[in-house]
Every structure is written in structure tokens, then in C-alpha cells.
Design a protein around this motif. Structure first.
Motif, PDB file in Angstrom:
ATOM      1  N   ASP A 152       0.854  -1.184   0.000  1.00 58.41           N
ATOM      2  CA  ASP A 152       0.000   0.000   0.000  1.00 58.41           C
ATOM      3  C   ASP A 152       0.892   1.238   0.000  1.00 58.41           C
ATOM      4  N   SER A 154       0.323   4.258   0.257  1.00 56.08           N
ATOM      5  CA  SER A 154      -0.018   5.343   1.177  1.00 56.08           C
ATOM      6  C   SER A 154       0.565   5.119   2.576  1.00 56.08           C
ATOM      7  N   LYS A 155       1.161   3.932   2.805  1.00 55.22           N
ATOM      8  CA  LYS A 155       1.649   3.584   4.136  1.00 55.22           C
ATOM      9  C   LYS A 155       3.163   3.404   4.135  1.00 55.22           C
ATOM     10  N   ARG A 156       3.779   3.746   5.253  1.00 61.65           N
ATOM     11  CA  ARG A 156       5.216   3.547   5.434  1.00 61.65           C
ATOM     12  C   ARG A 156       5.484   2.057   5.678  1.00 61.65           C
ATOM     13  N   HIS A 158       6.589   0.259   8.211  1.00 63.20           N
ATOM     14  CA  HIS A 158       6.104  -0.333   9.461  1.00 63.20           C
ATOM     15  C   HIS A 158       4.584  -0.304   9.574  1.00 63.20           C
ATOM     16  N   GLN A 159       3.894   0.417   8.671  1.00 61.09           N
ATOM     17  CA  GLN A 159       2.442   0.525   8.727  1.00 61.09           C
ATOM     18  C   GLN A 159       1.720  -0.475   7.827  1.00 61.09           C
ATOM     19  N   GLN A 160       2.445  -1.232   7.038  1.00 62.81           N
ATOM     20  CA  GLN A 160       1.830  -2.142   6.074  1.00 62.81           C
ATOM     21  C   GLN A 160       1.031  -3.238   6.784  1.00 62.81           C
ATOM     22  N   ASP A 161      -0.084  -3.639   6.189  1.00 67.02           N
ATOM     23  CA  ASP A 161      -0.866  -4.751   6.738  1.00 67.02           C
ATOM     24  C   ASP A 161      -0.036  -6.029   6.729  1.00 67.02           C
ATOM     25  N   PRO A 163       3.735  -7.077   6.876  1.00 63.82           N
ATOM     26  CA  PRO A 163       5.021  -6.438   7.174  1.00 63.82           C
ATOM     27  C   PRO A 163       6.134  -6.790   6.195  1.00 63.82           C
ATOM     28  N   THR A 204      11.980   6.073   8.932  1.00 61.72           N
ATOM     29  CA  THR A 204      11.744   6.717  10.222  1.00 61.72           C
ATOM     30  C   THR A 204      12.250   5.802  11.332  1.00 61.72           C
ATOM     31  N   GLU A 206      10.547   4.323  13.446  1.00 54.95           N
ATOM     32  CA  GLU A 206       9.632   3.178  13.519  1.00 54.95           C
ATOM     33  C   GLU A 206       9.937   2.132  12.449  1.00 54.95           C
ATOM     34  N   ASP A 207      10.740   2.506  11.449  1.00 49.69           N
ATOM     35  CA  ASP A 207      11.104   1.593  10.368  1.00 49.69           C
ATOM     36  C   ASP A 207      12.462   0.931  10.609  1.00 49.69           C
TER      37      ASP A 207
END
Length: 480
Positions: A152, A154-156, A158-161, A163, A204, A206-207
Motif C-alpha cells: 500500500d 499510502s503507508k510507510r 512499518h504501517q503495512q498490513d 510487514p 523513520t 519506527e522503520d
């Protein structure tokens, strides 16, 4: 330095982990031979008087003579010679020379690993230099695996559904790390000795798990290379160098791949993972200022030749089109020269091309590639898409008719006209021609990525200062 035969034999010894059309193939498969033929030129010409001064240099690490494709640039002259080497070799093979990927990766990592060590006290740069020593000593070919599949957009990471949409560290062990994920749009991985992995974007905190750079042999357990191969047509009975060219574009799957620590160059340092991603792209875009002018040279050459055969070479409208091609080629090349001249030496000792000029050159090339193909189509007419097969051209029954009706000027043999049109057909109508067209726009970063880099690094404030001075808003024009 290796010979091309040694390169081939080393490839053929790798465990089969390349997949083409649903089958696992060895590196000696005809499916991947086209790319091997291209890269072999980088070995075959190291002693050739027209190429050896560009193709070889002295290692700043060992002091030994090495192939320039394994070199870390130390000066503006190094960048210029790399650019000239790339243009000369790409002309020779009629397209991408393919080996620049590994070269640009080691140059980017040389700076990023040094910077990470300076801030964090790590030993990445020491590990990296040991790897480069081996890379140079063995005269290795590497694919750079940068572009993640991304999921996706639109997501970084670490935010992916899921991983695994970006390559990540799934386990840290005393002896190394385990990575999982996939990279796509990776050129020549199926014919490389090594896979060098770098991040694809800014990371980031978070990544952290995605902030990783490493190198593995191309046949490492858990590495699966899914190749989309394409070759230019080689007509029976009409041997031509163009017919030996091929390419493979790959998805590389990392299925819980173990990487020993001595081959891990970043692991969790998001700031320097971002730097590594940025620098590979920068060095690679500078390489494009050599290869894209060469591609335009080829397009221009075929366009001029068919115009000459048609008897219209001197016509005003033909001249306009050829001049437009020449201007594109030389503006892109000039941007690369400027990028080298105005580059700077990093604390690691690596000489980095100027970011604005490298990105301006690559952007100009990408925006104009389809225009170049359009010009070639206009110059050649519709016959490249409707050209009789070579078997018909050479046949006893219909061949004489084809040779009669394909004639142009009386002093140009029909076979020369056919060969020229066949070459143009390969550029405009073949599967590899289609691949090269998309790569001409997106390889090394789409034009929008160059625009982002230019926006980030160009000093628009100084341009405002010019306007303020000229309009009387400020009394003095600031110095550069």
C-alpha cells in the motif's frame, strides 16, 4: 581481473535459483544468455586500446589495477571516466551495459557506512571495505536490489498490513541476521555473482527493522530470482551484433535469508539507511548521464541512416528531428559532466556527483525517451512494424521480390536497407525494445523522483534574491 569466460563459468557453478516461465533454470540457460553477452563486454575489452583507459583503474584500497565497475570513485576525473566508459560501452551493445548497478551501490554504501560509524561508533565501514576488497579482487558483478514491492503506497514500511512488503530483519543472531521480503524491477540479478541490498526510501525510527543494507551471493539459500527475460531478435542468416543483446528484469524473493554480520552494512540506523537509499540513486542517475546519451546515439544513428537510404537526409524536416535528438543526448551528457565537475569529496573519501546536475540530466533523459522513439518512428515510417521475417527475405521463392521492393536509393544494397529496418524494428517493436522504453523513463527513478531531489537540493531562495534586487526590494545582490 576475470575474463568473460571465467565470469560465465563462475555463474554456471551457482546453484539454480532463477525462475523463468514457471521453471527453475541454470545460469547457462539460453533464457539468460543475452544479459551475459552484454556484461561479458566489460571483461573482454579491458586490454582493448580504445577501452582499457576507461575500463580499468587503480584501487585506492589495494593499489592494484582493477575493473572500473568495481571501483569507488575518488575524484571528479573518476566520475568523468565512468560516464565516458558507460557511454562507449552502451553504444557497443545498443543499450544498457547493466553492470553499473553494483558499482553505484558500493559507491553509495561507502559514504553511508562511514557516516554511520562516525555517529554511532559501529564498524560497518570496516566490514564494507573488507567486502570491497573481495569484490575487486574477484572482479565481481553485482545487482543492486533497491526497489521494494511496497504494498500500500499510502503507508510507510512499518504501517503495512503485511510487514513483508519491504525487506526487513526478522531475526538478529550472534552470527548474523535473517531477512525476509522482496525487491522488484531489479535489472540483471539472474546474471550477477552478488546481490547488494539497499533501502528504497527514507526511513523513520519506527522503520528500524527495514533500515538494512547487506550483500549475499546470488545463489544464497532462500534467495529466489524470478526473471522476466527478453532478447532482441537474431535473424537466421543475417548475423548482427544487435541480435546478441538481452536483458532480465527480476523480482528477488528473500525467504528468511541468513546474512552473516561481515556482510551486513547497516542494521537499524534509519538515518543512514535513508542516506544509502539516496546515494545509490544519485550515483545511478549519474551513470544514466552516460548510458542514456548512448541510447540516443543509437536511435539517432538508425534515424539518420534510414533517412540517408530513403534519399531525404538533407531535407529540412529531417534535419530538425536529428538535431533534436543530438540536443537531448548532449544536454544529458553535459549535465553528467557538470555533476562530476561540481561534485564533492565526502569524509569517506568517495567523490559524490553534484545532486542537482545529476538529477537534471536524468530527468531530461526520462522525459524525452518516448519522444525519441516517436522521432525514430517518424523517420522510418511504418515498415519496422510490418517488416517481412528474415527467413522470407532470404528465401529462394519470395526473397527476390522482397529485395526488389524494399530498395531505396539505387546505390544502396537491398540487404543494407533491410538490416537497417530490422534494427529499427528491434528498437520500436520487440519485447526488449518495450522493456528499454519503460526503463528509459523509470530506471534509476521516475522523473517525479528527480523532481523531488531537485526541489530538495536546489536553492530557490537565491533566485528570489535576484528578483528582490532587480525590483528594488533589497539593495544588494547576495553573493553565491
Amino acid at each position: 581481473m576475470r575474463t568473460s569466460e571465467e565470469y560465465r563459468q563462475d555463474l554456471y557453478k551457482l546453484k539454480p535459483n532463477v525462475y523463468v516461465r514457471g521453471k527453475k533454470v541454470r545460469r547457462d540457460s539460453p533464457e539468460v544468455s543475452g544479459g551475459i553477452n552484454v556484461i561479458s563486454k566489460t571483461f573482454d575489452l579491458v586490454e582493448h586500446p580504445d577501452y582499457k583507459d576507461f575500463l580499468t583503474t587503480k584501487s585506492h584500497i589495494s593499489g592494484k589495477r582493477i575493473n572500473r565497475f568495481t571501483h569507488i570513485n575518488q575524484s571528479a576525473e573518476d566520475l568523468l571516466k565512468k560516464q565516458l566508459m558507460t557511454r562507449k560501452l552502451c553504444r557497443l551493445v545498443g543499450g544498457c551495459i547493466q553492470r553499473c548497478m553494483g558499482c553505484d551501490a558500493i559507491n553509495g554504501l561507502s559514504v553511508a557506512t562511514f557516516a554511520a560509524d562516525t555517529e554511532h561508533g559501529t564498524d560497518y565501514h570496516k566490514r564494507f571495505l573488507e567486502y570491497v576488497k573481495e569484490f575487486q579482487e574477484r572482479d565481481l558483478v553485482a545487482a543492486c536490489a533497491q526497489t521494494d514491492v511496497k504494498g500500500d503506497r499510502s503507508k510507510r514500511p512499518h504501517q503495512q498490513d503485511d510487514p513483508d512488503m519491504y525487506v526487513r530483519v526478522v531475526e538478529r543472531r550472534s552470527d548474523g541476521i535473517v531477512v525476509r521480503g522482496a525487491k522488484n524491477c531489479i535489472t540483471m540479478a539472474a546474471v550477477a555473482d552478488e546481490i547488494i541490498v539497499v533501502p528504497t526510501r527514507a526511513m523513520t525510527p519506527e522503520d528500524k527493522d527495514y533500515s538494512v543494507a547487506f550483500a549475499v551471493p546470488a545463489d544464497t539459500e532462500g534467495v529466489k530470482i524470478v526473471a522476466r527475460t527478453s532478447k532482441l531478435r537474431a535473424p537466421e542468416g543475417l548475423k548482427m551484433p544487435q541480435g546478441e543483446i538481452g536483458d532480465d528484469e527480476n523480482m528477488i524473493i528473500f525467504d528468511d535469508v541468513f546474512v552473516p554480520w561481515d556482510r551486513v552494512f547497516l542494521c537499524g540506523e534509519n538515518k543512514y539507511a535513508t542516506l544509502a537509499a539516496h546515494l545509490f540513486a544519485l550515483f545511478h542517475r549519474h551513470s544514466y548521464t552516460g548510458c542514456k546519451p548512448a541510447t540516443t546515439d543509437m536511435i539517432m544513428g538508425f534515424g539518420a541512416l534510414i533517412a540517408e537510404y530513403n534519399g531525404v537526409y538533407e531535407k529540412h524536416n529531417i534535419r530538425e528531428k536529428l538535431v533534436e535528438l543530438a540536443a537531448t543526448a548532449e544536454l544529458v551528457f553535459a549535465a553528467g559532466v557538470a555533476a562530476a565537475h561540481y561534485g564533492q569529496k565526502s569524509p569517506a573519501g568517495t567523490f559524490i556527483p553534484n545532486e542537482v546536475y545529476a538529477n537534471v540530466g536524468r530527468r531530461h533523459a526520462g522525459l524525452n525517451y518516448y519522444k525519441e522513439l516517436e522521432i525514430l518512428a517518424e523517420l522510418s515510417g511504418g515498415l519496422p512494424a510490418a517488416l517481412p521475417f528474415a527467413e522470407d527475405f532470404l528465401s529462394e521463392e519470395v526473397g527476390p521480390y522482397i529485395r526488389k521492393y524494399i530498395k531505396r536509393r539505387a546505390d544502396v544494397p537491398a540487404e543494407h536497407v533491410y538490416r537497417c529496418l530490422f534494427g529499427i524494428s528491434n528498437i520500436l517493436c520487440s519485447s526488449l525494445g518495450g522493456v528499454q522504453a519503460v526503463a528509459g523513463v523509470h530506471g534509476g527513478g521516475s522523473p517525479v523522483m528527480e523532481e523531488i531531489a531537485i526541489w530538495r537540493s536546489y536553492d530557490f531562495e537565491k533566485k528570489k534574491d535576484i528578483a528582490k534586487y532587480l525590483s528594488g526590494i533589497s539593495e544588494e545582490l547576495p553573493r553565491d
